[in-house]
Design a protein around this motif. Structure first.
Motif, PDB file in Angstrom:
ATOM      1  N   THR A  20       1.047  -0.781  -0.350  1.00  0.00           N
ATOM      2  CA  THR A  20       0.004   0.314   0.081  1.00  0.00           C
ATOM      3  C   THR A  20       0.976   1.651  -0.150  1.00  0.00           C
ATOM      4  O   THR A  20       2.286   1.344  -0.245  1.00  0.00           O
ATOM      5  CB  THR A  20      -0.929  -0.417   1.259  1.00  0.00           C
ATOM      6  OG1 THR A  20      -0.363   0.157   2.297  1.00  0.00           O
ATOM      7  CG2 THR A  20      -2.041  -1.537   1.282  1.00  0.00           C
ATOM      8  N   LYS A  21      -0.097   2.102   0.070  1.00  0.00           N
ATOM      9  CA  LYS A  21       0.713   3.519   0.432  1.00  0.00           C
ATOM     10  C   LYS A  21       1.657   3.810   0.759  1.00  0.00           C
ATOM     11  O   LYS A  21       1.039   3.492   2.282  1.00  0.00           O
ATOM     12  CB  LYS A  21      -0.425   4.411  -1.140  1.00  0.00           C
ATOM     13  CG  LYS A  21      -0.128   4.431  -2.241  1.00  0.00           C
ATOM     14  CD  LYS A  21      -1.222   5.796  -3.058  1.00  0.00           C
ATOM     15  CE  LYS A  21      -1.028   6.044  -4.508  1.00  0.00           C
ATOM     16  NZ  LYS A  21      -2.241   6.569  -4.940  1.00  0.00           N
ATOM     17  N   MET A  22       2.130   5.580   0.654  1.00  0.00           N
ATOM     18  CA  MET A  22       2.969   5.736   2.621  1.00  0.00           C
ATOM     19  C   MET A  22       1.570   6.115   3.662  1.00  0.00           C
ATOM     20  O   MET A  22       2.194   6.066   4.656  1.00  0.00           O
ATOM     21  CB  MET A  22       3.674   7.039   1.383  1.00  0.00           C
ATOM     22  CG  MET A  22       4.371   7.326   2.873  1.00  0.00           C
ATOM     23  SD  MET A  22       5.449   5.689   3.547  1.00  0.00           S
ATOM     24  CE  MET A  22       5.892   6.398   5.712  1.00  0.00           C
ATOM     25  N   PHE A  23       0.812   6.911   2.939  1.00  0.00           N
ATOM     26  CA  PHE A  23       0.200   7.481   4.025  1.00  0.00           C
ATOM     27  C   PHE A  23      -1.055   7.113   3.978  1.00  0.00           C
ATOM     28  O   PHE A  23      -1.926   7.711   4.556  1.00  0.00           O
ATOM     29  CB  PHE A  23       0.210   8.829   3.661  1.00  0.00           C
ATOM     30  CG  PHE A  23       1.735   9.912   4.151  1.00  0.00           C
ATOM     31  CD1 PHE A  23       2.120   9.228   5.921  1.00  0.00           C
ATOM     32  CD2 PHE A  23       2.108   9.999   2.900  1.00  0.00           C
ATOM     33  CE1 PHE A  23       3.178   9.563   5.855  1.00  0.00           C
ATOM     34  CE2 PHE A  23       3.645  10.320   3.404  1.00  0.00           C
ATOM     35  CZ  PHE A  23       4.118  10.054   4.637  1.00  0.00           C
ATOM     36  N   CYS A  24      -1.659   5.808   2.905  1.00  0.00           N
ATOM     37  CA  CYS A  24      -3.699   5.900   2.684  1.00  0.00           C
ATOM     38  C   CYS A  24      -3.417   3.727   2.789  1.00  0.00           C
ATOM     39  O   CYS A  24      -2.570   3.673   2.755  1.00  0.00           O
ATOM     40  CB  CYS A  24      -4.384   6.733   2.168  1.00  0.00           C
ATOM     41  SG  CYS A  24      -3.116   6.353   0.119  1.00  0.00           S
ATOM     42  N   GLY A  25      -4.287   3.588   2.614  1.00  0.00           N
ATOM     43  CA  GLY A  25      -3.906   2.329   2.422  1.00  0.00           C
ATOM     44  C   GLY A  25      -5.091   2.161   0.445  1.00  0.00           C
ATOM     45  O   GLY A  25      -4.823   0.672   0.483  1.00  0.00           O
ATOM     46  N   CYS A  26      -4.523   2.544  -0.291  1.00  0.00           N
ATOM     47  CA  CYS A  26      -4.743   2.841  -1.465  1.00  0.00           C
ATOM     48  C   CYS A  26      -3.673   1.818  -2.179  1.00  0.00           C
ATOM     49  O   CYS A  26      -2.485   1.172  -1.497  1.00  0.00           O
ATOM     50  CB  CYS A  26      -4.386   3.846  -2.393  1.00  0.00           C
ATOM     51  SG  CYS A  26      -5.494   5.193  -1.869  1.00  0.00           S
ATOM     52  N   ARG A  27      -3.988   0.807  -2.736  1.00  0.00           N
ATOM     53  CA  ARG A  27      -3.307  -0.420  -3.658  1.00  0.00           C
ATOM     54  C   ARG A  27      -1.771   0.567  -3.960  1.00  0.00           C
ATOM     55  O   ARG A  27      -1.847   1.571  -4.671  1.00  0.00           O
ATOM     56  CB  ARG A  27      -3.501  -0.732  -4.667  1.00  0.00           C
ATOM     57  CG  ARG A  27      -4.583  -1.866  -3.937  1.00  0.00           C
ATOM     58  CD  ARG A  27      -5.002  -2.910  -4.902  1.00  0.00           C
ATOM     59  NE  ARG A  27      -4.930  -2.238  -6.406  1.00  0.00           N
ATOM     60  CZ  ARG A  27      -5.194  -2.862  -7.748  1.00  0.00           C
ATOM     61  NH1 ARG A  27      -4.549  -3.757  -7.754  1.00  0.00           N
ATOM     62  NH2 ARG A  27      -5.529  -1.719  -8.715  1.00  0.00           N
ATOM     63  N   ASP A  37      -6.405   3.909  -8.592  1.00  0.00           N
ATOM     64  CA  ASP A  37      -5.952   3.727  -6.479  1.00  0.00           C
ATOM     65  C   ASP A  37      -5.690   4.919  -6.080  1.00  0.00           C
ATOM     66  O   ASP A  37      -4.826   5.592  -5.495  1.00  0.00           O
ATOM     67  CB  ASP A  37      -4.367   2.878  -6.666  1.00  0.00           C
ATOM     68  CG  ASP A  37      -4.958   1.338  -7.580  1.00  0.00           C
ATOM     69  OD1 ASP A  37      -5.591   0.545  -7.255  1.00  0.00           O
ATOM     70  OD2 ASP A  37      -3.790   0.685  -8.598  1.00  0.00           O
ATOM     71  N   VAL A  38      -6.784   5.839  -6.176  1.00  0.00           N
ATOM     72  CA  VAL A  38      -6.943   6.661  -5.147  1.00  0.00           C
ATOM     73  C   VAL A  38      -7.889   6.848  -4.139  1.00  0.00           C
ATOM     74  O   VAL A  38      -8.486   6.151  -4.140  1.00  0.00           O
ATOM     75  CB  VAL A  38      -7.266   7.940  -6.592  1.00  0.00           C
ATOM     76  CG1 VAL A  38      -5.849   7.997  -6.761  1.00  0.00           C
ATOM     77  CG2 VAL A  38      -8.798   7.379  -6.676  1.00  0.00           C
ATOM     78  N   CYS A  39      -7.955   7.912  -2.778  1.00  0.00           N
ATOM     79  CA  CYS A  39      -8.864   7.901  -2.125  1.00  0.00           C
ATOM     80  C   CYS A  39      -8.363   9.295  -1.743  1.00  0.00           C
ATOM     81  O   CYS A  39      -7.469  10.320  -1.831  1.00  0.00           O
ATOM     82  CB  CYS A  39      -8.487   7.541  -1.096  1.00  0.00           C
ATOM     83  SG  CYS A  39      -6.921   7.707   0.398  1.00  0.00           S
ATOM     84  N   PRO A  40      -9.732   9.987  -0.764  1.00  0.00           N
ATOM     85  CA  PRO A  40      -9.062  11.429   0.043  1.00  0.00           C
ATOM     86  C   PRO A  40      -8.107  11.605   0.377  1.00  0.00           C
ATOM     87  O   PRO A  40      -7.349  12.841   0.107  1.00  0.00           O
ATOM     88  CB  PRO A  40     -10.623  11.664   1.081  1.00  0.00           C
ATOM     89  CG  PRO A  40     -11.118  10.652   0.217  1.00  0.00           C
ATOM     90  CD  PRO A  40     -10.640   8.867  -0.259  1.00  0.00           C
ATOM     91  N   VAL A  41      -7.294  10.588   1.164  1.00  0.00           N
ATOM     92  CA  VAL A  41      -5.814  11.192   1.419  1.00  0.00           C
ATOM     93  C   VAL A  41      -4.171  11.590   0.202  1.00  0.00           C
ATOM     94  O   VAL A  41      -4.218  11.983   0.631  1.00  0.00           O
ATOM     95  CB  VAL A  41      -5.156  10.255   2.309  1.00  0.00           C
ATOM     96  CG1 VAL A  41      -3.613  10.057   2.922  1.00  0.00           C
ATOM     97  CG2 VAL A  41      -6.185   9.843   3.610  1.00  0.00           C
ATOM     98  N   CYS A  42      -4.098  10.369  -0.178  1.00  0.00           N
ATOM     99  CA  CYS A  42      -4.078  10.738  -1.553  1.00  0.00           C
ATOM    100  C   CYS A  42      -4.486  11.193  -2.727  1.00  0.00           C
ATOM    101  O   CYS A  42      -3.401  12.132  -3.525  1.00  0.00           O
ATOM    102  CB  CYS A  42      -2.913   9.327  -1.756  1.00  0.00           C
ATOM    103  SG  CYS A  42      -4.370   8.315  -2.396  1.00  0.00           S
ATOM    104  N   LEU A  43      -5.591  12.669  -2.616  1.00  0.00           N
ATOM    105  CA  LEU A  43      -6.430  12.786  -3.705  1.00  0.00           C
ATOM    106  C   LEU A  43      -5.866  14.197  -2.936  1.00  0.00           C
ATOM    107  O   LEU A  43      -5.893  15.555  -2.933  1.00  0.00           O
ATOM    108  CB  LEU A  43      -7.421  13.107  -4.374  1.00  0.00           C
ATOM    109  CG  LEU A  43      -7.487  11.726  -5.173  1.00  0.00           C
ATOM    110  CD1 LEU A  43      -8.831  11.739  -5.143  1.00  0.00           C
ATOM    111  CD2 LEU A  43      -6.556  12.012  -6.134  1.00  0.00           C
TER     112      LEU A  43
HETATM  113 ZN   LIG Z   1      -5.044   6.554  -1.197  1.00  0.00          ZN
END
Ligand SMILES: [Zn+2]
Length: 484
Positions: A20-27, A37-43
């Motif tokens: 997963t990514k550095m600061f969120c659970g995205c693949r 592979d995006v979510c509110p944190v990495c966006l």
């Molecule tokens: Zn994310």
């Protein structure tokens, strides 16, 4: 004319291959459909909060330990503020004056057999940005009518490894990156593929008159996506700076972009100073304070590093240094080699098959090594059958070529292709007679004293027998007939 000394430091960015990514659970993937592979944190949506990835922290500590760095008992994430369209937060979470790994070194073997020690300034943790694709045929920004952004890469764990300016030539720079790549591969922390961008290197380069201590003005070069490009870009830059200095011109402190097609560097922008980024501590993430026990636990899992492995292969397994170097540069080859030796094959034979024939076939057929169907059992069978004269070296190569594509057992391939070596003197004599009758000139030359024509005649027997003749026996039978 003044003679100059080249001073190079490298900043290498390594994408970690965590799930997963550095600061969120995205693949954390490469090549997935854009923006899947995006979510509110990495966006960078307002109100979302980053949570550091423990596995990424474990991996950077492992890298630091492998490079002999001190692991800081207290380190801090900072916000590095700048606007970039593919960085949705308008800042990057990075580290500033309190990085997690401090100091260290990498010993690099050079092509002349000597070794140079390159100091490591720091190794710090940050996140990758998204990817912008300029919508033009050339992909160049000034020809594009629009740009497309893919945020899959935004937030991928990124380790930056900064070297001291200890590198003195493009060759040394190439050797350093090769050694760093082999080390990271041995640690199994990253895919380290320069062509896919999971390992990227920027170079700082300056010249100074030989014998002077003060550093010249440095130029940063970006956009080299292979070790060959890195070496080419540095050669070009040495030439450019030498000309300018000889002409009495000042070198501008700037970032230059390597252009692979024209083989030259072009000015991109004047180099930013740290204060341009208005670094301040990331308020949403507490300081990193890894416990000494955790660090020791990670240290205990350090694998054998490439340098030690090369040494062991040379001193304990009697491999040639060059063969050991080629083998150790690739983790999959090493694993295959070790397993083949464990199955009882002679190390030199196993290394030869892997670095020569197998590597050649992989290259020729464009096979991805990860899906290679050839196993240690294949190689061990092959080496065994050559050693006990069941098949000839030529027959073995033929069998390997088929095994590389089908994955079938060597014994089955040998049987199917009729590669079992003809060691029956009667059958060989028949072939030898045919060959001698068809090559009267060679026969006359041999009888006239040209001894080495025998090699040609053995070759003809091998060809006639489609590689299945025992070459030693073939030579013996030919000689008997030629002397008769
Ligand atoms: Zn994310």
């Amino acid at each position: 004319m003044t003679e100059y000394e080249t001073v190079i430091g490298l900043e290498c960015h390594v994408e970690l291959s965590t799930a997963t990514k550095m600061f969120c659970g995205c693949r954390n993937t490469f090549g997935a459909p854009p923006n899947t592979d995006v979510c509110p944190v990495c966006l960078g949506h307002p109100g979302s909060l980053p949570v550091p990835n423990e596995e990424a922290i474990r991996r950077i500590i492992l890298i630091g330990l492998a490079l002999g760095s001190d692991i800081a008992p207290h380190s801090v994430f900072h916000r590095k503020n700048y606007f970039y369209p593919d960085m949705p937060k308008n800042y990057q979470i990075s580290q500033y004056d309190l990085p997690i790994c401090v100091g260290g070194h990498l010993d690099v073997d050079l092509s002349d057999g000597s070794t140079t020690r390159v100091g490591i300034t720091r190794v710090h943790m940050e996140e990758d940005t998204g990817k912008t694709q300029h919508a033009s045929a050339s992909g160049r920004i000034h020809e594009a009518g629009s740009a497309l952004i893919d945020f899959n890469r935004a937030g991928v764990p990124l380790v930056e490894c900064v070297s001291e300016p200890d590198i003195r030539s493009p060759d040394e720079a190439g050797a350093y990156v090769r050694e760093l790549r082999a080390t990271l591969e041995a640690l199994d922390v990253s895919d380290v593929r320069m062509e896919e961008g999971s390992l990227r290197c920027d170079a700082n380069i300056s010249l100074r008159p030989i014998g002077t201590a003060a550093l010249g003005t440095k130029v940063e070069i970006k956009n080299m996506n292979s070790i060959r490009s890195l070496e080419r870009a540095l050669h070009h830059e040495i030439e450019r700076q030498t000309k300018a200095l000889d002409a009495g011109e000042a070198i501008a402190q700037e970032t230059r972009h390597w252009d692979e097609d024209s083989g030259s560097t072009k000015s991109m922008r004047s180099k930013e100073e740290a204060f341009d980024y208005r670094y301040f501590p990331e308020p949403d993430i507490p300081a990193l304070e890894p416990s000494p026990a955790w660090i020791e636990e990670i240290r205990a899992r350090l694998p054998e590093l490439p340098r030690a492995r090369r040494e062991r292969y040379v001193t304990e397994l009697d491999l040639q240094p060059e063969v050991a170097r080629v083998l150790v540069a690739d983790r999959a080859s090493c694993a295959l080699f070790e397993e083949t030796v464990t199955l009882g094959s002679a190390p030199a034979a196993a290394a030869n098959w892997i670095t020569q024939d197998l590597a050649g076939l992989i290259n020729k057929l464009g096979i991805v090594p990860a899906v290679l169907p050839v196993t240690a059992q294949h190689l061990s069978d092959l080496i065994g059958m050559v050693a006990d004269d069941t098949i000839s070296g030529t027959g073995a190569k033929q069998a390997l070529e088929e095994a590389v594509t089908t994955g079938d057992a060597i014994a089955d391939i040998v049987k199917r292709q009729g590669l079992t070596q003809v060691s029956d003197t009667g059958a060989l004599a028949e072939i030898a007679d045919r060959v001698l009758a068809a090559n009267p000139d060679a026969v006359a030359q041999f009888r006239g004293g040209k001894e080495n024509v025998i090699g040609f005649l053995v070759g003809q027997v091998m060809k006639e027998s489609r590689g299945s003749a025992n070459p030693k026996l073939a030579q013996q039978v030919l000689r008997e007939r030629l002397s008769g």
